[in-house]
Enzyme design. Structure first.
Site, PDB file in Angstrom:
ATOM      1  N   TYR A 172       0.825  -1.215   0.000  1.00 27.67           N
ATOM      2  CA  TYR A 172       0.000   0.000   0.000  1.00 27.67           C
ATOM      3  C   TYR A 172       0.859   1.265   0.000  1.00 27.67           C
ATOM      4  O   TYR A 172       0.495   2.262  -0.624  1.00 27.67           O
ATOM      5  CB  TYR A 172      -0.997  -0.019   1.168  1.00 27.67           C
ATOM      6  CG  TYR A 172      -2.073  -1.061   0.944  1.00 27.67           C
ATOM      7  CD1 TYR A 172      -3.116  -0.818   0.058  1.00 27.67           C
ATOM      8  CD2 TYR A 172      -2.006  -2.306   1.548  1.00 27.67           C
ATOM      9  CE1 TYR A 172      -4.075  -1.784  -0.203  1.00 27.67           C
ATOM     10  CE2 TYR A 172      -2.965  -3.284   1.304  1.00 27.67           C
ATOM     11  CZ  TYR A 172      -4.006  -3.015   0.427  1.00 27.67           C
ATOM     12  OH  TYR A 172      -4.942  -3.966   0.154  1.00 27.67           O
TER      13      TYR A 172
ATOM     14  N   GLN B 185     -16.788   3.203  -3.768  1.00 25.27           N
ATOM     15  CA  GLN B 185     -16.065   1.953  -3.509  1.00 25.27           C
ATOM     16  C   GLN B 185     -14.566   2.173  -3.692  1.00 25.27           C
ATOM     17  O   GLN B 185     -13.791   1.250  -3.488  1.00 25.27           O
ATOM     18  CB  GLN B 185     -16.540   0.879  -4.491  1.00 25.27           C
ATOM     19  CG  GLN B 185     -17.998   0.499  -4.332  1.00 25.27           C
ATOM     20  CD  GLN B 185     -18.447  -0.398  -5.475  1.00 25.27           C
ATOM     21  OE1 GLN B 185     -18.707   0.042  -6.581  1.00 25.27           O
ATOM     22  NE2 GLN B 185     -18.525  -1.683  -5.201  1.00 25.27           N
ATOM     23  N   ASN B 186     -14.194   3.375  -4.096  1.00 22.61           N
ATOM     24  CA  ASN B 186     -12.796   3.654  -4.408  1.00 22.61           C
ATOM     25  C   ASN B 186     -12.032   4.099  -3.165  1.00 22.61           C
ATOM     26  O   ASN B 186     -12.561   4.828  -2.329  1.00 22.61           O
ATOM     27  CB  ASN B 186     -12.706   4.735  -5.489  1.00 22.61           C
ATOM     28  CG  ASN B 186     -13.415   4.308  -6.761  1.00 22.61           C
ATOM     29  OD1 ASN B 186     -13.476   3.125  -7.067  1.00 22.61           O
ATOM     30  ND2 ASN B 186     -13.976   5.269  -7.487  1.00 22.61           N
TER      31      ASN B 186
ATOM     32  N   ASP C 236      -9.274   5.866  -3.471  1.00 26.33           N
ATOM     33  CA  ASP C 236      -8.548   7.099  -3.798  1.00 26.33           C
ATOM     34  C   ASP C 236      -9.297   8.300  -3.228  1.00 26.33           C
ATOM     35  O   ASP C 236     -10.346   8.157  -2.609  1.00 26.33           O
ATOM     36  CB  ASP C 236      -8.379   7.223  -5.327  1.00 26.33           C
ATOM     37  CG  ASP C 236      -9.723   7.281  -6.045  1.00 26.33           C
ATOM     38  OD1 ASP C 236     -10.541   8.191  -5.758  1.00 26.33           O
ATOM     39  OD2 ASP C 236      -9.974   6.397  -6.901  1.00 26.33           O
TER      40      ASP C 236
ATOM     41  N   GLY D  25     -19.807   3.673 -12.969  1.00 27.69           N
ATOM     42  CA  GLY D  25     -18.554   2.934 -13.116  1.00 27.69           C
ATOM     43  C   GLY D  25     -18.367   1.776 -12.152  1.00 27.69           C
ATOM     44  O   GLY D  25     -17.253   1.499 -11.738  1.00 27.69           O
ATOM     45  N   THR D  26     -19.442   1.113 -11.795  1.00 30.56           N
ATOM     46  CA  THR D  26     -19.282  -0.080 -10.961  1.00 30.56           C
ATOM     47  C   THR D  26     -19.753  -1.312 -11.737  1.00 30.56           C
ATOM     48  O   THR D  26     -20.686  -1.246 -12.535  1.00 30.56           O
ATOM     49  CB  THR D  26     -20.029  -0.002  -9.608  1.00 30.56           C
ATOM     50  OG1 THR D  26     -21.331  -0.532  -9.768  1.00 30.56           O
ATOM     51  CG2 THR D  26     -20.086   1.410  -9.091  1.00 30.56           C
TER      52      THR D  26
ATOM     53  N   HIS E  27     -15.134   1.223   1.164  1.00 30.21           N
ATOM     54  CA  HIS E  27     -14.004   0.271   1.136  1.00 30.21           C
ATOM     55  C   HIS E  27     -12.742   0.863   1.746  1.00 30.21           C
ATOM     56  O   HIS E  27     -11.648   0.354   1.542  1.00 30.21           O
ATOM     57  CB  HIS E  27     -13.723  -0.208  -0.298  1.00 30.21           C
ATOM     58  CG  HIS E  27     -14.782  -1.121  -0.821  1.00 30.21           C
ATOM     59  ND1 HIS E  27     -14.959  -1.392  -2.152  1.00 30.21           N
ATOM     60  CD2 HIS E  27     -15.741  -1.838  -0.169  1.00 30.21           C
ATOM     61  CE1 HIS E  27     -15.987  -2.236  -2.308  1.00 30.21           C
ATOM     62  NE2 HIS E  27     -16.474  -2.508  -1.124  1.00 30.21           N
TER      63      HIS E  27
END
Ligand SMILES: [Zn+2]
Length: 241
Positions: free
Chosen positions: A57, A92-93, A95, A177-178, A110
């Site tokens: 990470y 869900q990102n 970033d 975008g999922t 997430h």
């Protein structure tokens, strides 16, 4: 969808960040930056070799933190600013592109790449720097007990009570975008639809739960989403709101 909505719930996934050049977490080939997901994104992997998982990470961090938001992120921030109804973003990102686009009310279900959680006391450390086994918790002074604040496979996503509430209350559910295959997020549309929301999906290709959406818009979301946001804002203006 020519009406004024009171509460809009927007779910974003890997597709929106892919257009900012970020490779996708939970990709269909099961690899992330050439690592097997089970080696870097499960609790078992972390318990077995925390130093290795931290290193993974830490290496990803600069690329993710330096990425720039694209027109899809920016138009959502604009919608939040100009729209009279409530607009919540659930992503869900891991970033921070929604934050960089100046969005607010963002739930990272997430987790987030620039956070780590102390397993000793629960303190969330926000840091763009490396976190590893030598990091000392500023809250409880324990050394080496941080876990990346990333939801690993097999772990429950974060903020689920808040998400459930927003799903029941929203009158427009937007998926951007999922893939529609990772649960529980893939099931959000069921709940929203059950409680009466209009549902619309933006994706590059047809998704498996496509039939659950009232509208399905294919193409790059950096192009399709800004058009949609403009329509919502125009409708608002025409309604004299
Ligand atoms: Zn601590």
């Amino acid at each position: 969808m020519k009406k004024q909505y009171k509460r809009i719930f927007i779910l974003t996934g890997a597709g929106i960040s892919a257009e900012s050049g970020l490779s996708t977490f939970r990709d269909s080939d099961g690899l992330w930056n050439n690592h097997k997901v089970e080696d870097v994104a499960t609790l078992e992997a972390f318990e077995k070799n925390p130093a290795f998982v931290h290193k993974f990470y830490n290496e990803l961090k600069p690329e993710i933190l330096n990425a720039k938001p694209n027109p899809a992120h920016l138009c959502l921030a604009k919608l939040q600013e100009k729209y009279k109804g409530k607009v919540n973003i659930i992503t869900q990102n891991v970033d921070i592109l929604h934050e960089k686009a100046s969005s607010k009310n963002i739930y990272h279900i997430h987790g987030k790449i620039d956070e780590a959680m102390c397993l000793e006391c629960g303190h969330i450390l926000q840091s763009a720097e490396d976190v590893d086994m030598s990091t000392i918790c500023p809250h409880c002074a324990t050394k080496g007990k941080f876990k990346p604040n990333i939801v690993f496979f097999g772990e429950m996503p974060l903020y689920m009570p808040e998400v459930e509430k927003h799903l029941r209350e929203c009158d427009l559910f937007v998926s951007v975008g999922t893939s529609g295959v990772v649960y529980p997020a893939a099931g959000f549309v069921y709940t929203a639809k059950y409680y009466g929301a209009d549902t619309i999906e933006f994706n590059l290709t047809t998704t498996s739960n496509n039939y659950l959406f009232d509208e399905h818009i294919e193409g790059k979301c950096s192009i399709t989403l800004p058009e949609f946001v403009e329509q919502l804002l125009e409708t608002q203006e025409n309604n004299g709101e």
